[in-house]
Design an enzyme around this catalytic site. Structure first.
Site, PDB file in Angstrom:
ATOM      1  N   ILE A 120       0.491   9.397  -1.513  1.00  0.00           N
ATOM      2  CA  ILE A 120       0.320   8.592  -2.716  1.00  0.00           C
ATOM      3  C   ILE A 120       0.503   7.135  -2.303  1.00  0.00           C
ATOM      4  CG2 ILE A 120       1.235   8.085  -5.035  1.00  0.00           C
ATOM      5  CD1 ILE A 120       2.217  11.358  -3.478  1.00  0.00           C
ATOM      6  N   CYS A 121      -0.371   6.276  -2.812  1.00  0.00           N
ATOM      7  CA  CYS A 121      -0.190   4.831  -2.640  1.00  0.00           C
ATOM      8  C   CYS A 121      -0.113   4.489  -1.149  1.00  0.00           C
ATOM      9  CB  CYS A 121       1.073   4.434  -3.417  1.00  0.00           C
ATOM     10  SG  CYS A 121       1.296   2.686  -3.765  1.00  0.00           S
TER      11      CYS A 121
END
Lengths: 277, 277
Positions: free
Chosen positions: B124-125
Site C-alpha cells: 500500500i502507498c
C-alpha cells in the site's frame, strides 16, 4: 541516495503538518475492548493530519486492548484520570462488545463530562449508542451503520435516526454511518473547524478522492444529494432492512416468505415459531 | 434489552465471519516504526472480515511500536522467528521512517523468503519501496502514492510505475495507490481469492459503497476506467506532479515561474540556486 532523502522529506513535509497556531485542538479517540478498527483508524488518520490538532487515544485504563476480532493489540495513550483537556471527542463503534462498554457507568460519566465542555463530538457507526445511553442523542437527529438504524431508533426513542446520510451534524454533535464513513465524517469535521482547503488537502494526501462534502445531512442547513436507499424487506428478528445488494436468506413458512440477514436470525425466528406451537 | 441482545448478535454474525473452510489463509500485516496507520488498518479491516482468512501483525520484534506521527501505540502479534506460515503478505507504507525500515537487511530478507512461498503479496502507498529493494518489483508494473510515483520509478528503474490506477495486479503482486487505496486493493484481493460476492459483502459491511472493482490495472487483462490524471507542473526538487487540485507555491525566479509542493522544496531549490551563484 538524493532521491531517498527527498522522498523522506517530501512525505514528511506533506503529511506531517507543522503545529504552529495557538488554537491547537486536543482530539481524544475513545477506545474500549473490541472496538472496530477502521471506525477509529480512519478518523485518527484524518485528524492526525489536520493542522493544529493533537490526537491521542483514551480508554478506561491504559492496559493493552484488542480491536474487534482481535485484529490489533493497542496500548491507549491515556486513561480517564491522566487524559488532557478534550476539545474534540471521537467515539468509534463495535460489534458484540459494544453494549458491555455502553453499559459501564464510568464510560458514560466520562463521555458526559467531556461532551459538556467539548467543541465538537463525533461518533462512528454503532458508537452512537454511547451518545444514546448518555442522553446526548435526545431530541437530536443522528445516524449509524445502515444495519443498525432501526435498533438505534428503538434504543434512543427521543432521537430521529436517519438512514440516508453518510454523516449527520446536529449542533456540535456529528454522527456517521458505518465503519468507512468515519473518513467522511472526520474530513467534514476538518472542513468545519479548519476550512475546506485543509479538508481537501488531507483527502488528497490520503488519496481519498471519493470524499463528497455534500453527502451529509446538516440540521438547519440545506440538504444535498441525500437520497433514500430502496429497502426491500425487513428481517423480522433484527429489523434490518434488506436491500437487493445484500446476500440474505429467504425461506417459506406456511404460505409466507420470510427473509433474514443471517442464519443466526433465521434460527432465532424458527425457535420463536417452535415455542409458539 | 431484547433489542440490545439482537444488536450484539446481529453485528457479531454479520461482521464476524465463521471460519469453517479447510482453505484458511494466513495473512501477515508487516509493521515497523512509523508505519502509516490507515495504510495497514484499511486492509486489516477488510481481510479480517473475509471468509477463512486469519490475519495477524508481524514486526522485526514484538516490542511496542508507534504508527506515523505517533498516532497509535501497537503491540505486534509476532516477530520474524515466531510468525506462522504466511499465505498473503501485506506491506504498508510510511513517511520519513520508510527508508530506515527499507534499508534494514533483516526486513528485506524476511520479505524475500515470505514472498517466494506466498499466494499473493500486496503493498500500500510507499510500501512498494520494500518490494523494490527486495528486487521483487523488477520487470513488473506497479503503483504507489500519487506524490511518490516519480521517485519510486527512479528507485526501481527496472519496473514500470503507473500513476493512473488505484491498484495494479502483476502476477501475484498487488500494489496500490496512497493510504485509503489500501481498502480498494484489499477488496480486490478478496475478490480474486474469495469471489466478488464476498468482496461486495465486505464492502457493504464496512459501508464502502465507493468501492469500484474496475478502478485497477490488471496486467494481461483488460484495462477499465483508468484515465490519466491531468498534470500541470513538476516540482523541480521532489519531482511531484502538481495538479490544479493541489495547494502549492509558485514563485518567479528571473524570467521563470517555478512551482513547489511545499515550503521545504522551495527552500531546497533556493539553496541550490544560491550555491550556483
Amino acid at each position: 541516495m538524493r532521491v531517498l532523502i527527498v522522498l523522506f522529506l517530501f512525505i514528511h513535509s506533506f503529511l506531517l503538518q507543522a503545529q504552529k497556531d495557538t488554537t491547537k485542538l486536543n482530539v481524544a479517540i475513545f477506545l474500549y475492548p473490541g472496538v472496530e478498527l477502521l471506525d477509529f483508524a480512519g478518523p485518527l488518520e484524518v485528524l492526525a493530519n489536520a493542522k493544529d490538532m493533537q490526537v491521542f487515544t483514551v480508554a478506561a485504563d491504559t492496559g493493552k486492548l484488542y480491536s474487534m476480532r482481535k485484529s490489533l493489540t493497542i496500548l491507549p495513550d491515556y486513561n480517564f484520570k491522566t487524559v488532557p483537556k478534550v476539545d474534540i471527542l471521537v467515539i468509534p463503534g463495535a460489534g458484540e462488545s459494544l453494549m458491555a462498554a455502553v453499559n459501564k457507568p464510568e464510560n458514560i460519566a466520562w463521555i458526559n463530562s467531556v461532551y459538556a465542555s467539548s467543541k465538537m463530538a463525533m461518533s462512528i457507526c454503532t458508537g452512537a449508542a454511547f451518545f444514546a445511553k448518555a442522553g446526548i442523542l435526545d431530541g437530536k437527529k443522528a445516524t449509524t451503520h445502515w444495519g443498525a438504524t432501526h435498533m438505534l431508533q428503538e434504543y434512543a426513542p427521543k432521537s430521529t435516526i436517519l438512514d440516508n446520510a453518510r454523516f449527520v451534524l446536529d449542533g456540535k454533535l456529528l454522527t456517521t454511518a458505518g465503519v468507512s464513513a468515519g473518513l467522511d465524517g472526520a474530513l467534514f469535521l476538518v472542513n468545519e473547524l479548519r476550512g475546506s482547503a485543509e479538508a481537501q488537502k488531507i483527502a488528497r494526501a490520503i488519496e481519498y478522492d471519493k470524499w463528497d462534502p455534500s453527502a451529509g445531512f446538516i440540521v438547519g442547513k440545506s440538504i444535498a444529494k441525500v437520497s433514500p436507499k430502496s429497502h426491500k424487506v425487513l428481517d423480522p428478528i433484527c429489523k434490518m432492512k434488506l436491500t437487493s445488494e445484500d446476500v440474505f436468506i429467504t425461506k417459506v413458512y406456511g404460505n409466507q416468505s420470510v427473509s433474514f440477514c443471517s442464519a443466526h436470525c433465521q434460527e432465532m425466528y424458527e425457535a420463536d415459531l417452535k415455542s409458539k406451537k
